[in-house]
Write a protein that holds these residues in place. Sequence first.
Motif, PDB file in Angstrom:
ATOM      1  N   GLN A  38       0.927  -1.190  -0.080  1.00 15.40           N
ATOM      2  CA  GLN A  38       0.043   0.004   0.196  1.00 15.40           C
ATOM      3  C   GLN A  38       0.828   1.257   0.123  1.00 15.40           C
ATOM      4  O   GLN A  38       0.576   2.298  -0.782  1.00 15.40           O
ATOM      5  N   ALA A  39       2.203   1.248   0.839  1.00 10.60           N
ATOM      6  CA  ALA A  39       2.848   2.465   0.854  1.00 10.60           C
ATOM      7  C   ALA A  39       3.518   2.656  -0.763  1.00 10.60           C
ATOM      8  O   ALA A  39       3.799   3.606  -0.989  1.00 10.60           O
ATOM      9  N   TYR A  40       3.648   1.323  -1.241  1.00  9.52           N
ATOM     10  CA  TYR A  40       4.645   1.635  -2.708  1.00  9.52           C
ATOM     11  C   TYR A  40       3.406   2.161  -3.574  1.00  9.52           C
ATOM     12  O   TYR A  40       3.765   2.990  -4.438  1.00  9.52           O
ATOM     13  N   GLU A  41       2.107   1.735  -3.565  1.00  3.12           N
ATOM     14  CA  GLU A  41       1.179   2.176  -4.518  1.00  3.12           C
ATOM     15  C   GLU A  41       0.935   3.561  -4.266  1.00  3.12           C
ATOM     16  O   GLU A  41       0.796   4.347  -5.190  1.00  3.12           O
ATOM     17  N   LYS A  42       0.837   3.981  -3.245  1.00  2.00           N
ATOM     18  CA  LYS A  42       0.532   5.349  -2.700  1.00  2.00           C
ATOM     19  C   LYS A  42       1.686   6.297  -3.257  1.00  2.00           C
ATOM     20  O   LYS A  42       1.450   7.337  -3.962  1.00  2.00           O
ATOM     21  N   LEU A  43       2.862   5.810  -3.226  1.00  3.44           N
ATOM     22  CA  LEU A  43       4.006   6.509  -3.764  1.00  3.44           C
ATOM     23  C   LEU A  43       4.182   6.628  -5.355  1.00  3.44           C
ATOM     24  O   LEU A  43       4.357   7.407  -5.977  1.00  3.44           O
ATOM     25  N   ALA A  44       3.659   5.474  -5.631  1.00  2.81           N
ATOM     26  CA  ALA A  44       3.865   5.303  -7.276  1.00  2.81           C
ATOM     27  C   ALA A  44       3.022   6.024  -7.945  1.00  2.81           C
ATOM     28  O   ALA A  44       2.959   6.411  -8.878  1.00  2.81           O
ATOM     29  N   ALA A  45       1.718   6.386  -7.371  1.00  2.59           N
ATOM     30  CA  ALA A  45       0.668   7.300  -7.781  1.00  2.59           C
ATOM     31  C   ALA A  45       1.108   8.627  -8.260  1.00  2.59           C
ATOM     32  O   ALA A  45       0.437   9.348  -9.031  1.00  2.59           O
ATOM     33  N   LEU A  46       2.324   9.157  -7.420  1.00  2.00           N
ATOM     34  CA  LEU A  46       2.975  10.360  -7.631  1.00  2.00           C
ATOM     35  C   LEU A  46       3.757  10.336  -8.672  1.00  2.00           C
ATOM     36  O   LEU A  46       4.588  11.522  -9.132  1.00  2.00           O
ATOM     37  N   THR A  47       4.219   9.266  -9.395  1.00  3.27           N
ATOM     38  CA  THR A  47       5.172   8.967 -10.459  1.00  3.27           C
ATOM     39  C   THR A  47       5.089   9.830 -11.690  1.00  3.27           C
ATOM     40  O   THR A  47       5.695  10.573 -11.947  1.00  3.27           O
ATOM     41  N   PRO A  48       3.463   9.930 -12.049  1.00  4.26           N
ATOM     42  CA  PRO A  48       3.297  10.762 -13.249  1.00  4.26           C
ATOM     43  C   PRO A  48       3.636  12.304 -12.979  1.00  4.26           C
ATOM     44  O   PRO A  48       4.318  12.992 -13.902  1.00  4.26           O
ATOM     45  N   ARG A  49       3.575  12.881 -11.961  1.00  4.11           N
ATOM     46  CA  ARG A  49       3.720  14.147 -11.542  1.00  4.11           C
ATOM     47  C   ARG A  49       5.141  14.535 -11.422  1.00  4.11           C
ATOM     48  O   ARG A  49       5.800  15.488 -11.817  1.00  4.11           O
ATOM     49  N   MET A  50       5.844  13.389 -10.796  1.00  4.64           N
ATOM     50  CA  MET A  50       7.065  13.603 -10.725  1.00  4.64           C
ATOM     51  C   MET A  50       7.896  13.618 -12.078  1.00  4.64           C
ATOM     52  O   MET A  50       8.971  14.127 -12.435  1.00  4.64           O
ATOM     53  N   ALA A  51       7.337  12.896 -12.879  1.00  4.59           N
ATOM     54  CA  ALA A  51       7.991  12.773 -14.340  1.00  4.59           C
ATOM     55  C   ALA A  51       7.788  13.979 -15.039  1.00  4.59           C
ATOM     56  O   ALA A  51       8.614  14.317 -15.848  1.00  4.59           O
ATOM     57  N   ALA A  52       6.734  14.683 -14.937  1.00  6.18           N
ATOM     58  CA  ALA A  52       6.412  15.907 -15.484  1.00  6.18           C
ATOM     59  C   ALA A  52       7.253  17.142 -14.722  1.00  6.18           C
ATOM     60  O   ALA A  52       7.824  17.922 -15.761  1.00  6.18           O
ATOM     61  N   ALA A  53       7.631  16.850 -13.482  1.00  7.10           N
ATOM     62  CA  ALA A  53       8.410  17.959 -12.980  1.00  7.10           C
ATOM     63  C   ALA A  53       9.742  17.963 -13.450  1.00  7.10           C
ATOM     64  O   ALA A  53      10.714  18.810 -13.817  1.00  7.10           O
ATOM     65  N   ALA A  54      10.243  16.495 -13.705  1.00  5.40           N
ATOM     66  CA  ALA A  54      11.649  16.159 -14.400  1.00  5.40           C
ATOM     67  C   ALA A  54      11.716  16.743 -15.650  1.00  5.40           C
ATOM     68  O   ALA A  54      13.178  17.153 -15.996  1.00  5.40           O
ATOM     69  N   ALA A  55      10.761  16.643 -16.391  1.00 10.82           N
ATOM     70  CA  ALA A  55      10.636  17.230 -17.741  1.00 10.82           C
ATOM     71  C   ALA A  55      10.837  18.784 -18.223  1.00 10.82           C
ATOM     72  O   ALA A  55      11.392  19.098 -19.016  1.00 10.82           O
ATOM     73  N   MET A  56      10.583  19.481 -16.859  1.00 12.40           N
ATOM     74  CA  MET A  56      10.293  21.031 -17.148  1.00 12.40           C
ATOM     75  C   MET A  56      12.043  21.338 -16.719  1.00 12.40           C
ATOM     76  O   MET A  56      12.651  20.587 -16.103  1.00 12.40           O
ATOM     77  N   PRO A  57      12.188  22.577 -17.424  1.00 12.22           N
ATOM     78  CA  PRO A  57      13.516  23.089 -17.138  1.00 12.22           C
ATOM     79  C   PRO A  57      13.858  23.588 -15.843  1.00 12.22           C
ATOM     80  O   PRO A  57      12.693  24.012 -15.229  1.00 12.22           O
ATOM     81  N   VAL A  58      14.930  23.406 -14.960  1.00 12.01           N
ATOM     82  CA  VAL A  58      14.985  23.756 -13.865  1.00 12.01           C
ATOM     83  C   VAL A  58      15.192  25.311 -13.637  1.00 12.01           C
ATOM     84  O   VAL A  58      15.950  25.810 -14.501  1.00 12.01           O
TER      85      VAL A  58
END
Length: 264
Positions: free
Chosen positions: A103-123
Motif C-alpha cells: 500500500q505504501a508503494y502504491e501510494k508513492l507510485a501514484a505520484l510518479t506521473p507528476r514527478m515525471a512531468a516535473a523532471a521534464a520541465m527546465p530547472v
Amino acid sequence: MLETAMYNFLLGVPRAALIWLALMFLAVLAIAGLVARPSWNLSVGRLRRRDAALRRQRLTVQAQEADRYAEEVAVAAERAEARARRCREDWLAAQNEAEAAWQAYEKLAALTPRMAAAAAMPVPRTPHTPAEYAARERYLHRAATAAYWRGELSVLELGDVLAHRHGWDPRRHPVEQEVVLHRAARAGLRARYQRATEREQAAWRAAEMATLAAGSLRAEATVAAGQVRQLRHQLAGVGWRPVPVPAPPRQSEAPTQLLPVRVA
C-alpha cells in the motif's frame, strides 16, 4: 452222580476264581481312578491359573508400554499444535507487513506521473550563492527527514542523505531533489515489499508444515490411546484392573482452522 457233581464243581472253581480276580482287578482300577482324578484336576487347574497369570503379566507390560507411548505422543501433539498456532500468528503478521508495504508503494507510485512531468520541465534559474546552497541543503535535509517519518526511506538511506553520500548532492535545485527523493523512495519501498513478500512466503510454508505435523501427531496420539483402551479391555477380561488410561489429546482447533490460507 456224586462223583459227577464233584467233578463239575472242581472244574468250575478255577473259572469262578478267574472271574472273581477279574472283577477285583476292575474294582481296583476304578478305585485308583477315583483317587487319582482329584490330583489330575488340581494339576489342570494350576496350569490354567499359571497361563492366566502369564497372560495378565504380558498384557500388563504391553499396557504400560502403550500407556507411556500414548502419553509421550499426546504431549508432542500438544506442543506441535502450540507451535502451529505460533507459526500461523507469525504468518499473519508477515502478511500484514507485506500488505502495508504494498500500500505504501502504491501510494508513492501514484505520484510518479507528476514527478515525471516535473523532471521534464527546465530547472528554474537561481543565483549560485552560499546562502542559496545552504537553503538547498536545508530543504534536502527536511524533505529526506519527512520521507523517513512517512516510512519512505530507511535509517541507512536517511543517513546517506544527511551525510551527502552515494550521489546525494545538496547543491541541486529543490525540484531536482524532490525527483531524486521520489525515485529513491519508490525503489526502497519496492525492495521492502519484495523482502516482506519473501518473509510472508517463508512464514506461510513454516505454518503449513507445522500444521501438517500437528495433525499427524494428533492422529497418532488418537490411535495410541485407542490401543491402550483395547489392552485395558483385554486385561479386564482376565480379571485385572490396570491403571486408568489417559484420554486422547483435546483438540482445541481443527486442522483446517490451523492450516493457513494464503490470500493472493
